[in-house]
Design an enzyme around this catalytic site. Structure first.
Site: not given
Ligand code: NAD
Length: 349
Positions: A81, A182, A187
């Site tokens: 990562k 989120g 989400a």
């Molecule tokens: P993203 O940046 O699109 O969305 C994350 C959201 O979380 C943002 O809108 C942010 O404002 C919000 N956020 C941050 N802190 C917060 C809090 N304390 N309370 C509420 N909301 C909060 O990111 P994403 O791609 O949706 O990823 C979300 C999670 O899933 C991360 O932990 C990421 O590592 C994990 N993840 C993502 C993927 C992927 O394919 N995108 C794959 C595996 C895991």
């Protein structure tokens, strides 16, 4: 955990690379946890950390999670990562991202990147201008590639359904209350799938505009971010950042199920036991959220098309079932069961 360098989260990582490019302001860490099963693969996070130690901790924990995630998903990839340390204004330039691509190239294919929080498909294209060790690139004509987010969302949605079946005996989310932490990429997809099946949604994001937009689109209700984990809901789905399941938040949980896409949801291993002690069914994060890396792997390794991606994502519920069954049989919590399975697979059993 093996901590020879004195970092609490150092787990015999094979290599850590600290990257600096003064011309563009780039500061990054590339953590390679294991290449036992293939090149260390995992996305790049662009984030403003309170201090450098937090960034290092994030890279160490996330890369170990990728080793476990890739192994458990049966992919020919190790775990790695990267984090890019953003300034307070989150200034990200193409030149900075390109310099980061050059740094990846210097690792000669031992680390492969894709999107994570704060990084877009466009950023991956910029990186691809410097190195071939990148996935999550745009594709045309039904090929595999693009944003991993929707694939992660599908896997998380199917995993939530499996948890609902196991804990509540229901085949559908219809009429159930889902609390989403989120409103971002993962989400958003989970919300759309769940709303289409008739779930009632509560949505919280520190970015209030995002939460409002997703709630408007899916008929959900916006909730204050400080209230979301403690809602009276059927499922709490953490889909924002990690380390949100702690002694305090677990004590306040009212939902019988925690199943979401965020990486590293448990602050400590003890928190897995705390969830179990409270009778809350937990879906180990790196198992339920593997859909994105499944798509990335299929794109990068080129071993199949969209149909294979879908089949691999549809295998996530059975994998969770296995873990929950083993947990019930052994008395160990699901996170510990998953860790033991993953460690065996990466030759560290
Ligand atoms: P993203 O940046 O699109 O969305 C994350 C959201 O979380 C943002 O809108 C942010 O404002 C919000 N956020 C941050 N802190 C917060 C809090 N304390 N309370 C509420 N909301 C909060 O990111 P994403 O791609 O949706 O990823 C979300 C999670 O899933 C991360 O932990 C990421 O590592 C994990 N993840 C993502 C993927 C992927 O394919 N995108 C794959 C595996 C895991």
């Amino acid at each position: 955990m093996n901590t020879p360098w004195g970092y609490p989260d150092f787990d015999a990582h094979e290599a850590l690379h600290f990257v600096t490019d003064e011309a563009t302001g780039l500061r990054a860490i590339i953590a390679m946890h294991s290449t036992h099963l293939g090149p260390a693969a995992g996305g790049t996070r662009f984030w403003h950390y309170a201090d450098d130690a937090d960034a290092l901790t994030d890279a160490l924990r996330l890369s170990r999670g990728m080793s476990y995630k890739n192994a458990m998903a049966g992919l020919p990839l190790g775990g790695g990562k990267a984090v890019i340390l953003a300034d307070g204004n989150r200034t990200k330039t193409d030149a900075m991202v390109a310099a980061f691509g050059k740094a990846i190239d210097r690792l000669g294919g031992n680390y492969v990147t894709a999107e994570d929080v704060g990084m877009s498909v466009k950023d991956m294209m910029t990186i691809a201008g410097q190195t071939k060790y990148v996935a999550g690139l745009p594709v045309e004509g039904g090929a595999v590639g693009g944003d991993p987010g929707p694939h992660t969302s599908l896997g998380v949605f199917l995993g939530i359904k499996a948890a609902v079946k196991r804990a509540l005996g229901k085949d559908s989310l219809s009429g159930l209350h889902l609390a989403l932490q989120g409103a971002g990429s993962v989400a958003g997809g989970v919300a759309r799938h769940a709303a289409a099946e008739g779930a009632r949604l509560s949505i919280a994001d520190v970015d209030a505009t995002r939460a409002a937009a997703l709630a408007a689109e899916t008929g959900g209700t916006v909730v204050d971010p400080t209230d979301i984990l403690g809602l009276e809901a059927d499922v709490v789905s953490p889909c924002a950042l990690g380390a949100i399941l702690t002694e305090e938040t677990i004590a306040a949980l009212k939902a019988p199920i925690v199943a979401g896409g965020a990486n590293n949801q448990l602050k400590t291993q003890e928190d897995g036991r705390r969830l179990q002690a409270r009778g809350i069914l937990y879906a180990p994060d790196y198992v339920i959220n593997a859909g994105g890396i499944i798509n990335v792997s299929t794109e990068y390794v080129r071993d199949g098309g969209p149909e294979l991606v879908r089949q691999r994502i549809e295998a996530i519920p059975a994998r969770l079932e296995n873990i929950w069954a083993e947990s019930a049989a052994s008395g160990r919590d699901p996170a510990a069961v998953a860790d033991a399975m993953a460690q065996q697979l990466i030759g560290r059993g």
